[in-house]
Design a protein around this motif. Structure first.
Motif, PDB file in Angstrom:
ATOM      1  N   VAL A  16       0.862  -1.176   0.000  1.00 53.11           N
ATOM      2  CA  VAL A  16       0.000   0.000   0.000  1.00 53.11           C
ATOM      3  C   VAL A  16       0.903   1.232   0.000  1.00 53.11           C
ATOM      4  CG1 VAL A  16      -1.888  -1.128   1.242  1.00 53.11           C
ATOM      5  CG2 VAL A  16      -0.163   0.116   2.528  1.00 53.11           C
ATOM      6  N   GLU A  17       0.304   2.393  -0.214  1.00 51.20           N
ATOM      7  CA  GLU A  17       1.085   3.622  -0.159  1.00 51.20           C
ATOM      8  C   GLU A  17       1.320   4.022   1.293  1.00 51.20           C
ATOM      9  OE1 GLU A  17      -0.524   6.720  -2.548  1.00 51.20           O
ATOM     10  OE2 GLU A  17      -0.810   5.392  -4.254  1.00 51.20           O
ATOM     11  N   GLU A  18       2.450   4.619   1.544  1.00 50.56           N
ATOM     12  CA  GLU A  18       2.780   5.047   2.895  1.00 50.56           C
ATOM     13  C   GLU A  18       1.761   6.063   3.414  1.00 50.56           C
ATOM     14  OE1 GLU A  18       6.394   7.341   5.229  1.00 50.56           O
ATOM     15  OE2 GLU A  18       6.826   6.323   3.333  1.00 50.56           O
ATOM     16  N   ARG A  19       1.278   6.920   2.545  1.00 48.04           N
ATOM     17  CA  ARG A  19       0.306   7.917   3.001  1.00 48.04           C
ATOM     18  C   ARG A  19      -1.011   7.270   3.421  1.00 48.04           C
ATOM     19  NH1 ARG A  19      -1.571  11.067  -2.507  1.00 48.04           N
ATOM     20  NH2 ARG A  19      -2.554   9.228  -3.343  1.00 48.04           N
ATOM     21  N   TRP A  20      -1.364   6.097   2.843  1.00 46.89           N
ATOM     22  CA  TRP A  20      -2.571   5.383   3.295  1.00 46.89           C
ATOM     23  C   TRP A  20      -2.402   4.957   4.747  1.00 46.89           C
ATOM     24  CZ3 TRP A  20      -3.782   0.671   5.344  1.00 46.89           C
ATOM     25  CH2 TRP A  20      -5.134   0.346   5.390  1.00 46.89           C
ATOM     26  N   LEU A  21      -1.223   4.443   5.086  1.00 45.70           N
ATOM     27  CA  LEU A  21      -0.957   4.058   6.472  1.00 45.70           C
ATOM     28  C   LEU A  21      -1.068   5.266   7.397  1.00 45.70           C
ATOM     29  CD1 LEU A  21       2.105   1.644   6.289  1.00 45.70           C
ATOM     30  CD2 LEU A  21      -0.215   1.080   6.959  1.00 45.70           C
ATOM     31  N   ARG A  22      -0.487   6.378   6.984  1.00 39.11           N
ATOM     32  CA  ARG A  22      -0.510   7.573   7.819  1.00 39.11           C
ATOM     33  C   ARG A  22      -1.928   8.122   7.993  1.00 39.11           C
ATOM     34  NH1 ARG A  22       4.496   9.592   9.015  1.00 39.11           N
ATOM     35  NH2 ARG A  22       6.217   8.720   7.827  1.00 39.11           N
ATOM     36  N   ARG A  23      -2.730   8.092   6.938  1.00 37.95           N
ATOM     37  CA  ARG A  23      -4.111   8.582   7.019  1.00 37.95           C
ATOM     38  C   ARG A  23      -4.981   7.712   7.907  1.00 37.95           C
ATOM     39  NH1 ARG A  23      -4.689   9.354   1.122  1.00 37.95           N
ATOM     40  NH2 ARG A  23      -5.653   7.314   1.265  1.00 37.95           N
TER      41      ARG A  23
END
Length: 89
Positions: A16-23
């Motif tokens: 997954v994208e790192e920003r998905w984890l952060r969101r």
């Protein structure tokens, strides 16, 4: 001791994208010490289980085989004729 993953490493493992984890960090299992967020192997497995969906259509869909002699579309029923009054039960 189990391995600890950073955001970038966990995103690569989960594909997954790192920003998905952060969101979505608020609803994901993780460990936090101060400002440092890490993910364990168990956390990654739980995240995968939470968001894993098997396809229901297409070439990768899991298709159950019908019983011997049963037609695969036997559960379908015809639609009522056009203009027919809809009755509520």
């Amino acid at each position: 001791m189990s391995r600890r993953y950073t955001y970038a490493e966990a995103a690569a493992e989960l594909r997954v994208e790192e920003r998905w984890l952060r969101r979505n960090i608020g609803r994901l299992p993780r460990s936090k010490k101060g400002r440092v967020v890490t993910f364990s192997d168990a956390d990654l497995e739980r995240i995968d289980a939470m968001f894993h969906h098997d396809p229901t259509t297409g070439p990768l869909a899991v298709v159950t085989t019908p019983a011997e002699g049963a037609h695969p579309l036997r559960h379908l029923r015809p639609l009522p004729p056009r203009g027919a009054a809809v009755r509520s039960s």
